[in-house]
Design a protein around this motif. Structure first.
Motif, PDB file in Angstrom:
ATOM      1  N   ASP A 144       1.603   5.267   4.199  1.00 50.53           N
ATOM      2  CA  ASP A 144       0.387   5.398   5.009  1.00 50.53           C
ATOM      3  C   ASP A 144       0.030   4.086   5.729  1.00 50.53           C
ATOM      4  N   LYS A 145       0.930   3.113   5.668  1.00 43.90           N
ATOM      5  CA  LYS A 145       0.694   1.825   6.343  1.00 43.90           C
ATOM      6  C   LYS A 145       1.636   1.736   7.544  1.00 43.90           C
ATOM      7  N   ASP A 153      -3.350  -1.676   9.144  1.00 45.62           N
ATOM      8  CA  ASP A 153      -3.502  -0.997   7.854  1.00 45.62           C
ATOM      9  C   ASP A 153      -3.242  -1.976   6.720  1.00 45.62           C
ATOM     10  N   LYS A 167     -11.296  -3.450   6.220  1.00 45.29           N
ATOM     11  CA  LYS A 167     -10.803  -2.067   6.259  1.00 45.29           C
ATOM     12  C   LYS A 167      -9.309  -1.973   5.955  1.00 45.29           C
ATOM     13  N   SER A 168      -8.691  -3.126   5.648  1.00 39.70           N
ATOM     14  CA  SER A 168      -7.234  -3.142   5.488  1.00 39.70           C
ATOM     15  C   SER A 168      -6.828  -3.487   4.057  1.00 39.70           C
ATOM     16  N   SER A 169      -5.669  -2.988   3.666  1.00 40.06           N
ATOM     17  CA  SER A 169      -5.061  -3.479   2.427  1.00 40.06           C
ATOM     18  C   SER A 169      -4.585  -4.896   2.693  1.00 40.06           C
ATOM     19  N   ILE A 229      -5.812  -0.231  -0.367  1.00 37.99           N
ATOM     20  CA  ILE A 229      -6.584   0.970   0.006  1.00 37.99           C
ATOM     21  C   ILE A 229      -5.595   2.120   0.177  1.00 37.99           C
ATOM     22  N   VAL A 230      -5.871   3.225  -0.479  1.00 38.04           N
ATOM     23  CA  VAL A 230      -5.031   4.419  -0.310  1.00 38.04           C
ATOM     24  C   VAL A 230      -5.818   5.427   0.512  1.00 38.04           C
ATOM     25  N   ARG A 231      -5.222   5.862   1.624  1.00 40.69           N
ATOM     26  CA  ARG A 231      -5.909   6.845   2.470  1.00 40.69           C
ATOM     27  C   ARG A 231      -5.153   8.169   2.471  1.00 40.69           C
TER      28      ARG A 231
END
Ligand SMILES: [Zn+2]
Length: 212
Positions: free
Chosen positions: A4-5, A106, A133-135, A210-212
């Protein structure tokens, strides 16, 4: 988890920090088709060795990121004075906010909280303010770390290590530094690989995931 990145931003206080900290992982992500950006905050004009032009690091970073497969248009270069980042803390934060808005990353790679270099620690502090907002993964920099927390490993292969070494070797003006030699780079990747039963790896401090 990395699927997801898609947009990855490497923050380098000084040109070559990104290649040393996560060069093999960058090569891996480029191979996977991810959009990788590189933002350097200083070209260290004040400490260029004698015999080189003042902007040599700006020239060298362009060649180095090419070896890793990063597009030239994905390079951002700021020119803050080396070892004086703290005096420009607010401007650096504002630059990061603009970069965040434009790139919408991301995943960020930047110095870890264990990095004692004065410019690197300013970038760590401002980076975690700017990129909420980012990992964020903090890269390892042996020369600047008294200790390190290996909370994330990125498995890399021989070809990606070779690309990292080739990128670092583009910094001819920095060739005198022991920590950037092939021996040290390969040794660290072998050691980090050993810890997870792989041939090579780069280790990171998971600052935020962060996992989206
Ligand atoms: Zn640096």
């Amino acid at each position: 988890m990395i699927a997801d990145k898609h947009r990855i931003l490497v923050i380098a206080p000084h040109t070559d920090d990104g290649e040393l900290g996560c060069g093999a992982s960058i090569a891996k992500f480029v191979e996977q088709g991810k959009d990788v950006y590189y933002a350097a905050f200083s070209i260290c004009e004040e400490s260029v060795p004698e015999g080189f032009p003042k902007n040599i690091l700006e020239i060298e970073v362009k060649e180095a990121i090419k070896k890793l497969g990063i597009k030239q248009e994905n390079l951002i270069v700021k020119k803050y004075p080396v070892r004086k980042f703290y005096s420009h803390r607010q401007e650096i934060l504002e630059d990061m906010v603009v970069i965040d808005r434009e790139i919408k990353p991301d995943l960020i790679f930047m110095p870890s909280c264990f990095d004692i270099h004065q410019d690197h620690s300013t970038v760590f502090e401002e980076g975690r303010r700017a990129f909420k907002k980012s990992s964020i993964l903090g890269y390892e920099f042996m020369w600047n770390n008294f200790s390190f927390e290996t909370t994330c490993f990125c498995v890399v292969n021989q070809q990606q290590i070779d690309k990292k070494i080739e990128a670092i070797e583009e910094y001819k003006s920095q060739g005198h530094r022991f920590y950037s030699t092939k021996k040290v780079v390969t040794g660290l990747a072998t050691y980090r690989g050993l810890q997870i039963s792989e041939e090579y790896a780069e280790a990171f401090q998971a600052i935020r995931w962060i996992v989206r």
